[in-house]
Design an enzyme around this catalytic site. Sequence first.
Site, PDB file in Angstrom:
ATOM      1  CE  LYS A 172      11.869  19.480 -11.338  1.00 15.44           C
ATOM      2  NZ  LYS A 172      10.519  19.809 -11.835  1.00 15.44           N
TER       3      LYS A 172
ATOM      4  CB  SER B 275      13.090  22.493 -15.806  1.00 16.02           C
ATOM      5  OG  SER B 275      12.337  23.681 -15.923  1.00 16.02           O
TER       6      SER B 275
ATOM      7  CD  GLU C 294       8.266  12.407 -15.502  1.00 13.81           C
ATOM      8  OE1 GLU C 294       7.730  13.000 -14.582  1.00 13.81           O
ATOM      9  OE2 GLU C 294       9.001  12.986 -16.343  1.00 13.81           O
TER      10      GLU C 294
ATOM     11  CG  HIS D 152      -1.763  -1.209   1.357  1.00 16.16           C
ATOM     12  ND1 HIS D 152      -3.015  -1.371   0.818  1.00 16.16           N
ATOM     13  CD2 HIS D 152      -1.468  -2.381   1.966  1.00 16.16           C
ATOM     14  CE1 HIS D 152      -3.466  -2.579   1.110  1.00 16.16           C
ATOM     15  NE2 HIS D 152      -2.545  -3.214   1.803  1.00 16.16           N
TER      16      HIS D 152
END
Length: 475
Positions: free
Chosen positions: A282, A276, A289, A155
């Site tokens: 970043k 970024s 992704e 979980h």
Amino acid sequence: MALWGGRFSHGPADALFALSRSIQFDWRLAPYDLRSSLAHLQGLEDGGLLGTSDASLIRKALKQLQKEVESGEFAPQEGDEDVHSALERGLTEKLGELGGALRAGRSRNDQVATDLRLYALDHMLNVAGLVSDLQSTIIEKSREYIDAPAPGFTHLQHAQPVLFAHELAKHAHALGRDVDRIRDWYERTSFSPLGAGALAGSSLPINPEASASELGFKAPIANSIDAVSDRDFVAEALFALAMVGLHLSRMGEEWSLWTSTEFGWAKLDDAYATGSSIMPQKKNPDIAELARGKAGRLIGNLTAVLTMLKGLPFAYNRDLQEDKEPLFDSLDTLNLVIPAFGGMVATTVFNREKMAMAAPTGFSLATEIADFLVRVGVPFATAHEAAGECVRRCESTGRELHELTDDEFAAVHPALTAEVRGVLTVSGALASRTTFGGTAPDQITSQLSSLAAQIAKNSAWIGSESQRFSGMMGQ
Ligand code: ARG
């Protein structure tokens, strides 16, 4: 060049031609179409339907076309409907009327089914190789972290400590099933539709067994109607590819979490991370992704083909032309994703200290207390209650389990003697999970060796099958 027209008084409307044209995506079948044409030619010659001199003229022209297609010298044109008509144009440009002789005893229905099977076999082998390489990369990473404890989750909450190698190796098992699935599929797909004609077989003395074996198939498909209508192999391939994508997506999710500032478990190599355009600090896990995102299109491609097949009369219908783009797209997608993903995995550096420090937190050793009680004869339900009470006491006083006093343990349950402290360490908890497949170091070591053996077996198969396939294609 049109492959039909005798019974029509005028040509197709532009809109029909535009709709039915498939050359813009099926041209990649050209090498397989030419190879199966050579096999068909042999059948026509062996059956006495073509004389030796005509057959050798056609053979020479086909081989010449193979070279020209490969070099790009021969390319599809606006007026070509599909790969089959474009190549017949090529043959006719070289041979005149004789170029049309290959159409005897064959239809585009068995031709396209044969081409697509050959294409799929070839490219699925390639994907199997990529998946198997990724498996090896994961195993190497696991070996690097063979002694690194980390929290294990259920979980997404701390559950029980595990070796991080265990955590990584689970993915190699999932990918191993993907390779096995491709192998099963490969065996089932390796049957030839050639000779089925439009649907009913042929009245001419061609020899489907001979062409099947020349093309490296195990045998011809037993029912000619099934041969031209079956696209199970496309749907199954898409499922196998979607499962690979799904596994990469789930891994991608873990990598995204692990590289987050909150986790801080993993650092990506600069070569496998992106920046970024606005935030200079970043470092983003775009590979992870994109792997997660592209699973969507892999599942979509499977769904498209299943939906197209649903309710389709069981013979050739033009709907079947819609089988190709999804298959090509799924193969192309994984060809892009897997190598990038492998590079990311190979170069990720994990923070051992941070993972080790987190391993016992969140009361992840509570199960050890319950198991300790079970070992001295307390029924598990009572043991579970007692361990839960220890957690409650810790939570209300801001402590960890090992910080409870001997008296407190004894007050929770008389069987909770000071010896319980022996199991309240991460290393003790890890070492005690000795059941098959468990997280104990010996179990992980032997798990990694059996994975390596599985990979070696699959790689040998992939290597020999690819060699056999390219040998067949090169003839
Ligand atoms: N482009 C077609 C396809 O992909 C080739 C087969 C055409 N057959 C036919 N009967 N029109 O399915």
